[in-house]
Design a protein around this motif. Structure first.
Motif, PDB file in Angstrom:
ATOM      1  N   ALA A   1      10.607  66.399  -7.949  1.00 42.00           N
ATOM      2  CA  ALA A   1       9.629  65.306  -8.054  1.00 42.00           C
ATOM      3  C   ALA A   1       9.982  64.184  -7.080  1.00 42.00           C
ATOM      4  O   ALA A   1       9.098  63.613  -6.423  1.00 42.00           O
ATOM      5  CB  ALA A   1       9.598  64.779  -9.488  1.00 42.00           C
ATOM      6  N   GLU A   2      11.262  63.876  -6.982  1.00 39.86           N
ATOM      7  CA  GLU A   2      11.688  62.831  -6.043  1.00 39.86           C
ATOM      8  C   GLU A   2      11.485  63.277  -4.600  1.00 39.86           C
ATOM      9  O   GLU A   2      11.077  62.484  -3.744  1.00 39.86           O
ATOM     10  CB  GLU A   2      13.157  62.490  -6.283  1.00 39.86           C
ATOM     11  CG  GLU A   2      13.620  61.262  -5.535  1.00 39.86           C
ATOM     12  CD  GLU A   2      14.976  60.783  -6.015  1.00 39.86           C
ATOM     13  OE1 GLU A   2      15.463  59.778  -5.459  1.00 39.86           O
ATOM     14  OE2 GLU A   2      15.547  61.405  -6.931  1.00 39.86           O
ATOM     15  N   GLU A   3      11.736  64.548  -4.342  1.00 41.91           N
ATOM     16  CA  GLU A   3      11.564  65.089  -2.991  1.00 41.91           C
ATOM     17  C   GLU A   3      10.115  64.976  -2.518  1.00 41.91           C
ATOM     18  O   GLU A   3       9.840  64.646  -1.356  1.00 41.91           O
ATOM     19  CB  GLU A   3      12.018  66.552  -2.973  1.00 41.91           C
ATOM     20  CG  GLU A   3      11.867  67.251  -1.640  1.00 41.91           C
ATOM     21  CD  GLU A   3      12.233  68.722  -1.738  1.00 41.91           C
ATOM     22  OE1 GLU A   3      11.854  69.490  -0.824  1.00 41.91           O
ATOM     23  OE2 GLU A   3      12.886  69.131  -2.724  1.00 41.91           O
ATOM     24  N   LEU A   4       9.154  65.237  -3.416  1.00 43.90           N
ATOM     25  CA  LEU A   4       7.741  65.179  -3.051  1.00 43.90           C
ATOM     26  C   LEU A   4       7.160  63.772  -3.145  1.00 43.90           C
ATOM     27  O   LEU A   4       6.067  63.523  -2.642  1.00 43.90           O
ATOM     28  CB  LEU A   4       6.924  66.118  -3.946  1.00 43.90           C
ATOM     29  CG  LEU A   4       7.095  67.622  -3.722  1.00 43.90           C
ATOM     30  CD1 LEU A   4       6.164  68.395  -4.655  1.00 43.90           C
ATOM     31  CD2 LEU A   4       6.826  68.012  -2.289  1.00 43.90           C
ATOM     32  N   GLY A   5       7.877  62.877  -3.813  1.00 39.59           N
ATOM     33  CA  GLY A   5       7.349  61.525  -3.964  1.00 39.59           C
ATOM     34  C   GLY A   5       6.507  61.336  -5.210  1.00 39.59           C
ATOM     35  O   GLY A   5       5.722  60.385  -5.301  1.00 39.59           O
ATOM     36  N   VAL A   6       6.649  62.232  -6.188  1.00 45.45           N
ATOM     37  CA  VAL A   6       5.926  62.081  -7.455  1.00 45.45           C
ATOM     38  C   VAL A   6       6.480  60.889  -8.231  1.00 45.45           C
ATOM     39  O   VAL A   6       5.751  60.159  -8.897  1.00 45.45           O
ATOM     40  CB  VAL A   6       6.036  63.370  -8.299  1.00 45.45           C
ATOM     41  CG1 VAL A   6       5.397  63.180  -9.670  1.00 45.45           C
ATOM     42  CG2 VAL A   6       5.383  64.531  -7.569  1.00 45.45           C
TER      43      VAL A   6
END
Length: 424
Positions: free
Chosen positions: A17-22
């Motif tokens: 989630a952090e990697e995608l910016g969620v």
């Protein structure tokens, strides 16, 4: 609970989630609770409303989230994130199924099919339908009947032909593909054969291949078939089975701007339906020495597996009822449904492992059981993950209060209307 957190570990959910910016910097949103709220909220809800998903989240996470805070996180990035989770789950979940011994020689038995999801008419530009003033999405699945899981998935608009969503390649080696008429194409069959794969397909009504040889000898005054077009002899036959080799002509893929013609030989099998006084016709590259006509008809019945899968998605998870005009919300709900299905099947695998060997669990009965226990599972999962949601009374007050101050409720409207009369 350990089974579920092994399928989707909290650290993996948070990191991706952090990697995608969620997840934004404030870290207020608890991603594991957010994901599981969609999974079990979709399974448990009588109607799949966004408010219902928010309530599931608030009953699980440590802190509640406001309607505005919840809705602003329903973004295209979240749709992409949930799709990635579906792809991850597809690699992890497999529910072993007893496959008939006649087909255990194949690495997998695969079924390609698609279903149409009716959407809000305001989405007609994004999801073009076959009819005007409608919107429709097509969900295309490659179902692994051997392991009872989904191998691939694609979404497109309703006008996209099923056939264009199926790609051939080396992955077909030693796999058996079962096709309905939407995928019927001689060039596709040739490519499957050349990739050392196998196929069984119903024969199209307008397909009329040339018979080059008979694969079964008939005693007496049998009508000779070699050298004739298939459709020219069908009405004259009364035998129980047809089993012939045929030659078909097709165009190869474009090369240097041109398409060359080619021919290929396959097998056509007919099994007589006495009630309809007609034949069920199949085309295949399976050899007669291993599979007789009756065997092929029985194998083809495996296609019913994917029909049951679509029926489960539509009846148990109401996949064809999307009351939203936001494209990315449609995708979020679609992937939430597929995640619910994957989690359900993973728990079915666990139940099968723990139960006595003689017990049988029909998938649709299991789906209904899973749905009825989804809220309980979510509650226990929240405790297992260490969440301490707010007291029940606080959550009831939070969820039941009026949200839009500018929108009067019925009592306020009536009071405003009748007050001048009373004063008069």
């Amino acid at each position: 609970m350990r089974r579920l957190t092994t399928l989707f570990p909290s650290e993996f959910l948070e990191d991706h989630a952090e990697e995608l910016g969620v997840v934004e910097r404030d870290r207020k949103l608890q991603i594991p609770a957010f994901v599981w709220a969609f999974v079990f909220g979709f399974a448990a809800g009588e109607s799949r409303t966004l408010a219902g998903f928010r309530r599931c989240y608030n009953s699980t996470a440590d802190e509640t989230i406001s309607p505005g805070g919840f809705y602003q996180r329903l973004t295209p990035t979240l749709a992409e994130y949930l799709r990635d989770l579906v792809e991850h789950g597809l690699d992890e979940v497999a529910v072993p199924n007893a496959v008939d011994a006649d087909i255990d020689r194949f690495r997998d038995v695969m079924i390609a099919d698609g279903t149409v999801l009716r959407l809000h008419e305001f989405l007609s530009d994004q999801f073009e339908a076959r009819h005007e003033e409608q919107a429709g999405a097509k969900l295309h699945l490659l179902h692994n009947a051997t392991e009872q899981t989904i191998e691939q998935l694609d979404t497109a608009n309703e006008k996209t032909h099923d056939s264009t969503l199926f790609k051939t390649g080396p992955w077909l080696e030693n796999r058996l593909m079962l096709f309905d008429l939407a995928y019927f194409k001689y060039r596709r069959f040739a490519l499957i054969d050349e990739n050392d794969g196998y196929f069984v397909s119903r024969l199209k009504q307008n397909a009329n291949p040339l018979i080059t040889g008979e694969l079964r000898e008939w005693r007496g005054r049998a009508i000779p078939l070699e050298g004739k077009q298939l459709r020219a002899v069908l009405d004259d036959l009364d035998r129980k089975y047809i089993d012939v080799e045929v030659e078909v002509e097709f165009k190869r893929g474009p090369y240097n701007g041109t398409q060359s013609l080619d021919t290929k030989r396959f097998r056509v099998v007919g099994v007589r339906d006495e009630d309809a006084d007609d034949y069920h016709l199949y085309m295949t590259n399976l050899a007669r020495k291993e599979f007789f006509p009756a065997d092929l008809a029985e194998i083809y019945r495996c296609r019913w597996e994917v029909e049951l899968l679509f029926r489960e998605l539509k009846t148990q998870y109401e996949l064809d009822e999307f009351d939203t005009s936001d494209e990315h919300v449609v995708r979020i709900l679609l992937y939430a449904a597929l995640l619910s299905l994957l989690v359900s099947r993973d728990l079915l695998d666990l139940v099968t492992e723990q139960a006595d060997d003689e017990l049988v669990f029909p998938t649709e009965r299991w789906a209904a059981t899973f749905r009825s226990h989804a809220q309980l599972i979510l509650h226990e999962l929240g405790e297992f993950l260490g969440y301490s949601p707010p007291p029940l009374l606080d959550r009831l007050i939070e969820d039941a209060q009026k949200i839009h101050k500018q929108r009067p409720i019925l009592q306020e409207t009536l009071a405003t209307t009748t007050q001048p009369r009373c004063e008069a």
